[in-house]
Design a protein around this motif. Structure first.
Motif, PDB file in Angstrom:
ATOM      1  N   ALA A  67       0.837  -1.199   0.000  1.00  0.00           N
ATOM      2  CA  ALA A  67       0.000   0.000   0.000  1.00  0.00           C
ATOM      3  C   ALA A  67       0.875   1.253   0.000  1.00  0.00           C
ATOM      4  O   ALA A  67       1.982   1.265   0.537  1.00  0.00           O
ATOM      5  N   ASN A 125      -4.321  -2.406  -7.680  1.00  0.00           N
ATOM      6  CA  ASN A 125      -4.380  -2.479  -6.220  1.00  0.00           C
ATOM      7  C   ASN A 125      -5.087  -1.230  -5.684  1.00  0.00           C
ATOM      8  O   ASN A 125      -4.583  -0.120  -5.847  1.00  0.00           O
ATOM      9  N   GLU A 127      -5.205  -0.007  -2.904  1.00  0.00           N
ATOM     10  CA  GLU A 127      -4.462   0.665  -1.839  1.00  0.00           C
ATOM     11  C   GLU A 127      -3.231   1.398  -2.361  1.00  0.00           C
ATOM     12  O   GLU A 127      -2.439   1.918  -1.583  1.00  0.00           O
TER      13      GLU A 127
END
Length: 231
Positions: A67, A125, A127
């Motif tokens: 992240a 993703n 994040e």
């Protein structure tokens, strides 16, 4: 926020160093809320830039599952073999080569590495925020990752963005949600400061701005609000 700044053969040093210093200073000012590392698709290695043979060391492999922020720079310099240290005399003869001719070739070489697959995973993703400086957005665009998105790049590359299905915007910094792009080389300063403001807070960004004796340039463009008429 953890920031992974990507290195590849022929990268532009200022595209890397400007946001690196801004984000590092933001980490110090925020008591560690921001961390930064240099990464490459191949893992830890010495990576040769496209300017004067300057070498920076990637200390880890790009991790698309982590992240935070992934930042992609543009390229600079002449065409040589990947990883080759440029000839200083050749680099000095600026009149004999043109950045607008060589840079797309240097950026295109990234498509033959593992970088596009890693960037695809990072952009998938939820994040991860992906950011670019200068020709870094062209790396994403040539990999087919920016179709239908709003982005900017160096003014000499805006037509390339258009040709890949990107909504090219002539602005210093463009915020398209999980994609934040910067224009010309020194926009890395503005991009870094904006990311600090957005992710950590305006007081941290202001403190770094004061430390660097630099005032951010331009309005950050977002796809919201009324469309200007007559412009």
């Amino acid at each position: 926020m953890h920031a992974q700044i990507v290195l590849f053969d022929g990268f532009d040093p200022l595209d890397v160093i400007a946001p690196y210093e801004v984000l590092c200073a933001g980490g110090a000012a925020s008591g560690g809320a921001v961390s930064v590392e240099l990464v490459s698709a191949e893992g830890p290695r010495e990576v040769v830039s496209g300017t004067g043979g300057l070498v920076l060391r990637a200390t880890a492999a790009l991790d698309p599952g982590r992240a935070g922020l992934v930042l992609v720079p543009g390229a600079s310099g002449r065409i040589g073999e990947p990883g080759e240290v440029p000839d200083q005399d050749a680099g000095a003869q600026v009149g004999e080569w043109r950045q607008d001719e060589f840079v797309p070739v240097l950026l295109g070489r990234t498509l033959t590495t593992e970088l596009p697959a890693l960037l695809t995973a990072a952009m998938e993703n939820p994040e991860v925020t992906t950011a670019t400086v200068c020709g870094g957005s062209l790396v994403l665009a040539m990999a087919g990752l920016l179709e239908g998105r709003h982005a900017t790049t160096h003014h000499m590359g805006l037509d390339v963005l258009d040709a890949t299905g990107v909504h090219a915007v002539s602005a210093r910094v463009v915020d398209d949600g999980d994609l934040v792009t910067g224009a010309g080389v020194t926009s890395g300063l503005d991009l870094g400061l904006y990311l600090l403001e957005r992710e950590v807070g305006p007081r941290i960004a202001h403190a770094v701005e004061a430390l660097f004796a630099y005032e951010r340039r331009g309005t950050v463009w977002h796809a919201r609000g009324p469309v200007p008429v007559g412009f």
